[in-house]
Design an enzyme around this catalytic site. Structure first.
Site, PDB file in Angstrom:
ATOM      1  N   ASN A  20       0.839  -1.202   0.000  1.00  0.00           N
ATOM      2  CA  ASN A  20       0.000   0.000   0.000  1.00  0.00           C
ATOM      3  C   ASN A  20       0.873   1.252   0.000  1.00  0.00           C
ATOM      4  O   ASN A  20       0.577   2.227  -0.692  1.00  0.00           O
ATOM      5  CB  ASN A  20      -0.934  -0.006   1.213  1.00  0.00           C
ATOM      6  N   LEU A  87      -0.134  -2.327  12.579  1.00  0.00           N
ATOM      7  CA  LEU A  87      -0.898  -3.257  13.436  1.00  0.00           C
ATOM      8  C   LEU A  87      -0.985  -2.849  14.895  1.00  0.00           C
ATOM      9  O   LEU A  87      -1.609  -3.547  15.696  1.00  0.00           O
ATOM     10  CB  LEU A  87      -0.287  -4.664  13.305  1.00  0.00           C
ATOM     11  N   LYS A  88      -0.386  -1.699  15.247  1.00  0.00           N
ATOM     12  CA  LYS A  88      -0.432  -1.262  16.644  1.00  0.00           C
ATOM     13  C   LYS A  88      -1.560  -0.239  16.845  1.00  0.00           C
ATOM     14  O   LYS A  88      -1.886   0.518  15.934  1.00  0.00           O
ATOM     15  CB  LYS A  88       0.900  -0.612  17.038  1.00  0.00           C
ATOM     16  N   ASN A 104      -6.862   5.075   8.169  1.00  0.00           N
ATOM     17  CA  ASN A 104      -6.387   3.692   8.120  1.00  0.00           C
ATOM     18  C   ASN A 104      -7.065   2.969   6.971  1.00  0.00           C
ATOM     19  O   ASN A 104      -8.224   3.267   6.651  1.00  0.00           O
ATOM     20  CB  ASN A 104      -6.736   2.980   9.439  1.00  0.00           C
ATOM     21  N   HIS A 106      -8.333  -0.790   5.712  1.00  0.00           N
ATOM     22  CA  HIS A 106      -8.672  -2.116   6.243  1.00  0.00           C
ATOM     23  C   HIS A 106      -9.166  -2.997   5.106  1.00  0.00           C
ATOM     24  O   HIS A 106      -9.956  -2.539   4.269  1.00  0.00           O
ATOM     25  CB  HIS A 106      -9.758  -1.987   7.324  1.00  0.00           C
TER      26      HIS A 106
HETATM   27  C1  GRF Z   1      -3.299  -4.662   3.887  1.00  0.00           C
HETATM   28  O1  GRF Z   1      -4.207  -5.652   3.474  1.00  0.00           O
HETATM   29  C2  GRF Z   1      -4.008  -3.671   4.782  1.00  0.00           C
HETATM   30  O2  GRF Z   1      -5.384  -3.470   4.493  1.00  0.00           O
HETATM   31  C3  GRF Z   1      -3.901  -4.331   6.102  1.00  0.00           C
HETATM   32  O3  GRF Z   1      -2.609  -4.880   6.129  1.00  0.00           O
HETATM   33  C4  GRF Z   1      -2.219  -5.214   4.795  1.00  0.00           C
HETATM   34  C5  GRF Z   1      -0.894  -4.533   4.574  1.00  0.00           C
HETATM   35  O4  GRF Z   1      -0.378  -4.833   3.377  1.00  0.00           O
HETATM   36  N1  GRF Z   1      -4.157  -3.429   7.211  1.00  0.00           N
HETATM   37  P1  GRF Z   1       0.940  -4.044   2.849  1.00  0.00           P
HETATM   38  O5  GRF Z   1       1.963  -4.058   3.967  1.00  0.00           O
HETATM   39  O6  GRF Z   1       0.521  -2.641   2.503  1.00  0.00           O
HETATM   40  O7  GRF Z   1       1.362  -4.822   1.658  1.00  0.00           O
END
Ligand code: GRF
Length: 192
Positions: A20, A87-88, A104, A106
């Site tokens: 991302n 993740l925090k 964020n 999701h």
């Molecule tokens: C993504 O699916 C995002 O929605 C989730 O964690 C994943 C992260 O993927 N929260 P990346 O590290 O951006 O490849």
């Protein structure tokens, strides 16, 4: 210098591989509206930090991601904060400092399939187990709870009968890479 001339400074929080982040770096590279100016992780080994450094963007790992003062210092002069696979839980003092300017992404259609522990394959397994015929990506404002803030954008994808958690995750991730840059630019327009 006229107000709003400089691109909005975007800080990205990451924990994982950073696809991302990569999509955001590519989308904002030439943008006059917004620019990724720093990347921060709770994991020094996160692949996303390497992506940032290869793009010439300063990248740091936090000693203690629960320490609000450390995170605020790392965010520096950022105007917009993006959680991309972070993740925090963000400390409350940081949430309030960036209220309305922290988002964020999701990998499901919130408010369903979100909350503490709902990340990665668990999300897609839960979607498949529910029999849902569609899933997707959600961008929401960050508040003091996981995945609960106001939803500002979603992109839906079909769930195919033969889907596995992996094949669904891959289809949702493509939608994430389209939705996140779009929402960042929309918020940057509002902030400028
Ligand atoms: C993504 O699916 C995002 O929605 C989730 O964690 C994943 C992260 O993927 N929260 P990346 O590290 O951006 O490849």
């Amino acid at each position: 210098m006229t107000r709003g001339a400089t691109p909005v400074r975007v800080a990205v929080l990451v924990s994982g591989g950073g696809t991302n982040l990569q999509a955001l770096l590519a989308a904002l590279r030439e943008s006059p509206l917004a620019r990724v100016t720093r990347v921060i992780s709770n994991r020094p080994e996160a692949g996303a930090l390497g992506r940032a450094r290869r793009s010439g963007v300063p990248a740091t790992a936090l000693r203690d991601p629960d320490d609000a003062a450390e995170l605020l210092a790392a965010l520096g002069d950022a105007q917009l904060v993006v959680l991309a696979g972070y993740l925090k839980l963000v400390p409350a003092a940081v949430v309030s400092r960036f209220r309305g300017r922290m988002i964020n992404i999701h990998p499901a259609l919130l408010p369903d399939f979100g909350g503490p522990g709902m990340y990665g394959q668990r999300v897609h397994r839960a979607v498949l187990a529910s029999g849902a015929t569609e899933s997707g990506a959600t961008v929401h404002l960050v508040d003091e709870e996981f995945d609960r803030g106001e939803i500002i954008g979603q992109e839906k994808v079909p769930v195919i009968p033969t889907d596995t958690p992996e094949s669904l995750a891959a289809r949702v991730l493509e939608a994430e890479h389209r939705l996140l840059p779009r929402m960042v630019l929309e918020l940057a327009r509002r902030i400028r």
